[in-house]
Enzyme design. Structure first.
Site, short mmCIF file in Angstrom:
data_model
loop_
_atom_site.label_atom_id
_atom_site.label_comp_id
_atom_site.label_asym_id
_atom_site.label_seq_id
_atom_site.Cartn_x
_atom_site.Cartn_y
_atom_site.Cartn_z
N GLU A 171 0.83 -1.22 0.00
CA GLU A 171 0.00 0.00 0.00
C GLU A 171 0.86 1.26 0.00
O GLU A 171 2.07 1.22 0.28
CB GLU A 171 -0.95 0.01 1.20
CG GLU A 171 -0.22 0.01 2.54
CD GLU A 171 -0.98 0.73 3.66
OE1 GLU A 171 -1.52 1.83 3.41
OE2 GLU A 171 -1.00 0.19 4.77
N LYS B 24 -5.41 10.86 0.84
CA LYS B 24 -5.49 9.48 1.33
C LYS B 24 -6.76 8.87 0.75
O LYS B 24 -7.85 9.38 0.99
CB LYS B 24 -5.54 9.53 2.86
CG LYS B 24 -5.87 8.22 3.55
CD LYS B 24 -6.00 8.43 5.06
CE LYS B 24 -6.72 7.28 5.72
NZ LYS B 24 -6.99 7.53 7.15
N VAL C 150 -5.37 0.40 3.08
CA VAL C 150 -5.52 -1.06 2.97
C VAL C 150 -6.76 -1.39 2.14
O VAL C 150 -6.70 -2.23 1.23
CB VAL C 150 -5.60 -1.70 4.38
CG1 VAL C 150 -6.04 -3.16 4.30
CG2 VAL C 150 -4.24 -1.59 5.09
N ASP D 111 -16.78 5.38 14.22
CA ASP D 111 -15.57 5.33 13.41
C ASP D 111 -15.07 3.90 13.28
O ASP D 111 -14.41 3.36 14.17
CB ASP D 111 -14.48 6.23 14.01
CG ASP D 111 -13.28 6.40 13.07
OD1 ASP D 111 -13.19 5.65 12.08
OD2 ASP D 111 -12.45 7.29 13.33
N SER E 216 -13.06 1.63 10.40
CA SER E 216 -12.32 1.75 9.14
C SER E 216 -12.97 0.96 8.02
O SER E 216 -13.43 -0.18 8.23
CB SER E 216 -10.89 1.25 9.33
OG SER E 216 -10.21 1.24 8.09
N ALA E 217 -12.94 1.55 6.83
CA ALA E 217 -13.42 0.84 5.63
C ALA E 217 -12.54 -0.38 5.32
O ALA E 217 -12.94 -1.24 4.54
CB ALA E 217 -13.44 1.79 4.44
N ASP E 218 -11.36 -0.47 5.95
CA ASP E 218 -10.52 -1.66 5.77
C ASP E 218 -11.28 -2.92 6.17
O ASP E 218 -11.13 -3.97 5.54
CB ASP E 218 -9.24 -1.59 6.63
CG ASP E 218 -8.28 -0.49 6.19
OD1 ASP E 218 -8.51 0.16 5.15
OD2 ASP E 218 -7.29 -0.28 6.93
N LYS F 196 -2.80 -1.73 15.90
CA LYS F 196 -2.36 -0.91 17.02
C LYS F 196 -3.50 -0.71 18.01
O LYS F 196 -4.67 -0.65 17.62
CB LYS F 196 -1.97 0.48 16.52
CG LYS F 196 -0.67 0.53 15.78
CD LYS F 196 -0.20 1.96 15.69
CE LYS F 196 1.09 2.05 14.93
NZ LYS F 196 0.90 2.22 13.49
#
Ligand code: PSU
Ligand code: MN
Length: 308
Positions: free
Chosen positions: A28, A90, A110, A142, A144-146, A163
């Site tokens: 990425e 991003k 990602v 919130d 992540s779209a990951d 993390k």
């Protein structure tokens, strides 16, 4: 360069490798522009590509440049992304159409890297850490779209865990709900990016690349769409002290709240603050774990090709 679609370009090296059935590893670019400071980001991106090559696979770093999704970048393109840093947009799934429509540039997360890798025919992707469910998501939503991408796109993502800027138990719950197997490489315990363990279990333990390739084959041959998440612990001698990491993360999250940082800015803000608050040490760990993941990804890509 090979144009497989007016909006998708493969480098000659990647196109040739794919046509010949050679192992290819996607990488990425948000980690370059938003995940590390210049010039270490560029040095690391090039070193990670070299690691993939040493292991007998072809690296395919992915980004959007001049409105084209590019799979396989030149060193000059990687340098541009690294030098531009936060000035490069991003791009996650939501952002891809805007960059493609407006001849834009952007670094892929990602999620977006998975989409473009899958379009190009690349099944294995190495990164550092994935996005996930943020702490406090019950208020902020919130997520992540990951995670959603892992739910639907057939790519194996090799990471060092996630993390603790994230809510890791909720992240695992989300992955379970969406049918994403979480595989620990040589461990039963979910690694914590800077640390080798979190005390949370993984779904499966694999001790060889062949086992992981077999899981991919079974999942996809049976028509079960979506990713496989492989969590590869950072080498013990490069890991950080968990207490030190926890303190830095707690402070970074408090600062993000105080400054009302949200949306796509949240993860880059937290990553940068954790890096500053842990001194240069966290950057060295970050670089070590990405190389470690690239090595494993090359092995998995080779094992996958060996099945055919
Ligand atoms: N976590 C890390 N390092 C990173 C990222 C996440 O430890 O560089 C980057 C990746 O590109 C990831 C993105 O896909 O942040 C997730 O951003 P968001 O939470 O806004 O979806
Ligand atoms: Mn987010």
């Amino acid at each position: 360069m090979t144009t497989v679609h007016p909006m998708l370009t493969l480098s000659d090296e990647v196109a040739t490798a794919l046509a010949a059935g050679q192992p290819v590893v996607a990488l990425e670019s948000t980690i370059i522009s938003h995940g590390m400071p210049y010039p270490r980001n560029v040095e690391t991106a090039l070193a990670v590509e070299a690691t993939v090559r040493e292991e007998g696979a072809v690296p395919a770093t992915i980004a959007v440049l001049a409105g084209r999704a590019c799979v396989g970048l030149t060193p000059a393109q990687i340098s541009y992304l690294g030098k531009s840093g936060l000035a490069v947009p991003k791009l996650s799934r939501r952002d891809l159409p805007l960059a493609l429509a407006n001849a834009g540039n952007g670094a892929t997360t990602v999620a977006a890297t998975m989409i473009l890798a899958a379009r190009a025919g690349v099944e294995v992707f190495a990164t550092g850490g994935i996005g996930g469910v943020h702490r406090g998501a019950e208020q902020t939503f919130d997520v992540s779209a990951d995670l959603q991408e892992l739910a639907q796109t057939n790519v194996a993502v090799i990471c060092a865990g996630a993390k603790a800027i994230l809510d890791l138990p909720k992240t695992l719950e989300y992955l379970e709900t969406h049918g994403v197997p979480v595989v620990g490489f040589g461990t039963d315990d979910l690694p914590g990016f800077y640390t080798t363990s979190t005390g949370l279990g993984v779904d499966f333990r694999a001790d060889s690349v062949a086992q992981i390739a077999e899981l991919m084959r079974a999942k996809w041959d049976f028509g079960l769409h979506g990713g496989v998440l492989v969590a590869n612990p950072v080498p013990q001698d490069q890991a950080l002290d968990p207490n030190r990491v926890d303190a830095a993360i707690a402070q970074a999250i408090a600062e993000a709240h105080a400054q009302a940082i949200s949306g796509k800015e949240a993860t880059p803000f937290l990553l940068a603050r954790v890096k500053d608050l842990t001194g240069g040490d966290s950057l060295e760990t970050n670089i070590a774990l990405i190389k470690n993941n690239a090595r494993l990804a090359a092995g998995i890509a080779a094992a996958r090709q060996a099945q055919r």
